[in-house]
Enzyme design. Sequence first.
Site, PDB file in Angstrom:
ATOM      1  N   SER A   1       9.047   7.660   0.085  1.00  0.00           N
ATOM      2  CA  SER A   1       8.229   7.150   1.203  1.00  0.00           C
ATOM      3  C   SER A   1       8.835   6.718   2.477  1.00  0.00           C
ATOM      4  O   SER A   1       8.755   6.961   3.463  1.00  0.00           O
ATOM      5  CB  SER A   1       7.024   6.615   0.668  1.00  0.00           C
ATOM      6  OG  SER A   1       7.510   5.162   0.524  1.00  0.00           O
TER       7      SER A   1
ATOM      8  N   GLY B   1       3.869  -8.469   7.538  1.00  0.00           N
ATOM      9  CA  GLY B   1       3.070  -8.254   8.749  1.00  0.00           C
ATOM     10  C   GLY B   1       2.404  -9.594   9.365  1.00  0.00           C
ATOM     11  O   GLY B   1       2.261  -9.776  10.462  1.00  0.00           O
TER      12      GLY B   1
ATOM     13  N   ASP C   1      -6.123  -4.967   7.956  1.00  0.00           N
ATOM     14  CA  ASP C   1      -5.658  -5.149   6.496  1.00  0.00           C
ATOM     15  C   ASP C   1      -6.935  -4.674   5.634  1.00  0.00           C
ATOM     16  O   ASP C   1      -8.131  -4.944   6.073  1.00  0.00           O
ATOM     17  CB  ASP C   1      -5.415  -6.572   6.207  1.00  0.00           C
ATOM     18  CG  ASP C   1      -4.110  -6.634   5.168  1.00  0.00           C
ATOM     19  OD1 ASP C   1      -3.170  -6.818   5.455  1.00  0.00           O
ATOM     20  OD2 ASP C   1      -4.429  -6.547   3.693  1.00  0.00           O
TER      21      ASP C   1
ATOM     22  N   TYR D   1       8.611   5.257  -4.032  1.00  0.00           N
ATOM     23  CA  TYR D   1       8.763   4.295  -2.869  1.00  0.00           C
ATOM     24  C   TYR D   1       9.991   4.838  -2.025  1.00  0.00           C
ATOM     25  O   TYR D   1       9.790   4.872  -0.761  1.00  0.00           O
ATOM     26  CB  TYR D   1       9.005   3.200  -3.333  1.00  0.00           C
ATOM     27  CG  TYR D   1       9.185   1.757  -2.274  1.00  0.00           C
ATOM     28  CD1 TYR D   1       7.978   0.996  -1.994  1.00  0.00           C
ATOM     29  CD2 TYR D   1      10.322   1.294  -1.963  1.00  0.00           C
ATOM     30  CE1 TYR D   1       8.083   0.184  -1.076  1.00  0.00           C
ATOM     31  CE2 TYR D   1      10.444   0.326  -0.988  1.00  0.00           C
ATOM     32  CZ  TYR D   1       9.177  -0.286  -0.477  1.00  0.00           C
ATOM     33  OH  TYR D   1       9.271  -1.269   0.363  1.00  0.00           O
TER      34      TYR D   1
ATOM     35  N   ALA E   1       3.665 -12.619   9.365  1.00  0.00           N
ATOM     36  CA  ALA E   1       5.049 -13.382  10.037  1.00  0.00           C
ATOM     37  C   ALA E   1       5.175 -12.646  11.475  1.00  0.00           C
ATOM     38  O   ALA E   1       5.220 -13.175  12.394  1.00  0.00           O
ATOM     39  CB  ALA E   1       6.098 -13.370   9.279  1.00  0.00           C
TER      40      ALA E   1
HETATM   41  P1  NAD Z   1       2.862  -7.646   0.868  1.00  0.00           P
HETATM   42  O1  NAD Z   1       2.221  -6.823  -0.286  1.00  0.00           O
HETATM   43  O2  NAD Z   1       3.131  -9.054   1.043  1.00  0.00           O
HETATM   44  O3  NAD Z   1       2.088  -7.180   2.142  1.00  0.00           O
HETATM   45  C1  NAD Z   1       1.387  -5.863   2.407  1.00  0.00           C
HETATM   46  C2  NAD Z   1       0.145  -6.215   3.298  1.00  0.00           C
HETATM   47  O4  NAD Z   1      -0.439  -4.700   3.461  1.00  0.00           O
HETATM   48  C3  NAD Z   1      -0.841  -6.717   2.442  1.00  0.00           C
HETATM   49  O5  NAD Z   1      -1.499  -7.768   3.387  1.00  0.00           O
HETATM   50  C4  NAD Z   1      -1.805  -5.623   2.027  1.00  0.00           C
HETATM   51  O6  NAD Z   1      -3.377  -6.205   1.589  1.00  0.00           O
HETATM   52  C5  NAD Z   1      -1.688  -4.782   2.947  1.00  0.00           C
HETATM   53  N1  NAD Z   1      -2.128  -3.484   2.556  1.00  0.00           N
HETATM   54  C6  NAD Z   1      -1.636  -2.680   1.469  1.00  0.00           C
HETATM   55  N2  NAD Z   1      -2.309  -1.607   1.478  1.00  0.00           N
HETATM   56  C7  NAD Z   1      -3.026  -1.504   2.552  1.00  0.00           C
HETATM   57  C8  NAD Z   1      -3.918  -0.490   2.806  1.00  0.00           C
HETATM   58  N3  NAD Z   1      -4.130   0.461   2.113  1.00  0.00           N
HETATM   59  N4  NAD Z   1      -4.564  -0.496   4.048  1.00  0.00           N
HETATM   60  C9  NAD Z   1      -4.552  -1.850   4.824  1.00  0.00           C
HETATM   61  N5  NAD Z   1      -3.591  -2.732   4.307  1.00  0.00           N
HETATM   62  C10 NAD Z   1      -3.062  -2.537   3.285  1.00  0.00           C
HETATM   63  O7  NAD Z   1       4.209  -6.873   1.245  1.00  0.00           O
HETATM   64  P2  NAD Z   1       5.558  -6.989   2.271  1.00  0.00           P
HETATM   65  O8  NAD Z   1       6.660  -7.143   1.618  1.00  0.00           O
HETATM   66  O9  NAD Z   1       4.973  -7.690   3.693  1.00  0.00           O
HETATM   67  O10 NAD Z   1       5.403  -5.416   2.922  1.00  0.00           O
HETATM   68  C11 NAD Z   1       5.361  -5.031   4.172  1.00  0.00           C
HETATM   69  C12 NAD Z   1       5.803  -4.038   4.731  1.00  0.00           C
HETATM   70  O11 NAD Z   1       7.445  -4.115   4.342  1.00  0.00           O
HETATM   71  C13 NAD Z   1       5.712  -2.775   3.634  1.00  0.00           C
HETATM   72  O12 NAD Z   1       5.947  -1.394   4.226  1.00  0.00           O
HETATM   73  C14 NAD Z   1       6.873  -2.851   2.669  1.00  0.00           C
HETATM   74  O13 NAD Z   1       7.368  -1.390   1.932  1.00  0.00           O
HETATM   75  C15 NAD Z   1       7.916  -3.192   3.640  1.00  0.00           C
HETATM   76  N6  NAD Z   1       9.180  -3.801   2.992  1.00  0.00           N
HETATM   77  C16 NAD Z   1       9.217  -4.889   2.191  1.00  0.00           C
HETATM   78  C17 NAD Z   1      10.413  -5.259   1.718  1.00  0.00           C
HETATM   79  C18 NAD Z   1      10.323  -6.545   0.702  1.00  0.00           C
HETATM   80  O14 NAD Z   1      11.188  -6.557  -0.006  1.00  0.00           O
HETATM   81  N7  NAD Z   1       9.336  -6.990   0.425  1.00  0.00           N
HETATM   82  C19 NAD Z   1      11.518  -4.821   2.080  1.00  0.00           C
HETATM   83  C20 NAD Z   1      11.764  -3.784   2.862  1.00  0.00           C
HETATM   84  C21 NAD Z   1      10.534  -3.495   3.484  1.00  0.00           C
END
Ligand code: NAD
Length: 266
Positions: free
Chosen positions: A156, A20, A38, A153, A22
Amino acid sequence: SRIQMEGKVALVTGGAQGIGKAIVRGLMEKGASVALIDIAVEKGEEYKNVLDKEFGSDKSLFIKCDVTKKDQLKDAFQKTVERFGKLHIVINNAGINNEKNWEKTINVNLTGMIRGTHLGLKYMRTQNGGEGGLILNMSSLAGIMPVAHQPVYTASKFGIIGFTRAIAAASDVGQYGVRINTICPGFVNTDLLQTIDKEENMGEYFQYRDNIKAMMDQYGIHEPTSVVQGVIDLIENENLNGAVMKITVSAGIHYEEYGPQYQPKM
Ligand code: NAD
């Protein structure tokens, strides 16, 4: 044709870190004003300070909000529109990986995403006086293939794709003027990826972590910036609605193809 992002207003959930974070920068570099939403207050405010220095303090807004709390999310959308006057882009990105507290995973990843989509439509639908726009829901490759150590996961992320494709069809039929797409990155180097190594997140599936680490070796791990180009493409390409974009290290940006029998009937 391609949409100009200069002067557009975007809202990004989970914008304080990881993917997010980025995306927020990517949109601002293209000239958009961005509200980052956030629960992580310190990180959010710290990032907002960095963005202020780079882009000017009137270009972004940090709003503390838990996407699982109906009223907080509603207020966050309202504050964004009050501050910037309109809304054109919603990136429902906030997500967690927790198989132990799996209800929370459904609440954040699926319920939060559905609510964020409904709110985005409320403000952007042409029928409601909006200017039209784009909603992007963050799924994952785990939304396309089953991942043994993350059943909830996976559920979802499959759910996000189904919901997004169906509501994209509704937008088409109902002429909402809003395009709604999903994006499915492979493994990305963020804090979320570290949760694989934590028993408190993985519960009984913790024992399968070697399996997912082998998958990481096989598929490779992106940096968050590789997801940004995909996001920009999905926003700028006016022809895309209901698209399921995949991003892998080996194949880059490509799309999930569905046979005609799986396309919504218009
Ligand atoms: P991350 O943990 O680095 O960032 C997630 C952000 O969401 C954090 O800033 C956190 O504080 C915020 N957040 C969490 N719960 C929240 C809530 N209830 N209300 C508001 N904000 C909330 O994770 P990421 O890897 O950047 O993940 C971002 C998205 O990308 C997610 O949906 C994740 O499932 C998806 N994703 C991640 C990957 C991976 O490998 N990292 C791969 C595919 C998809």
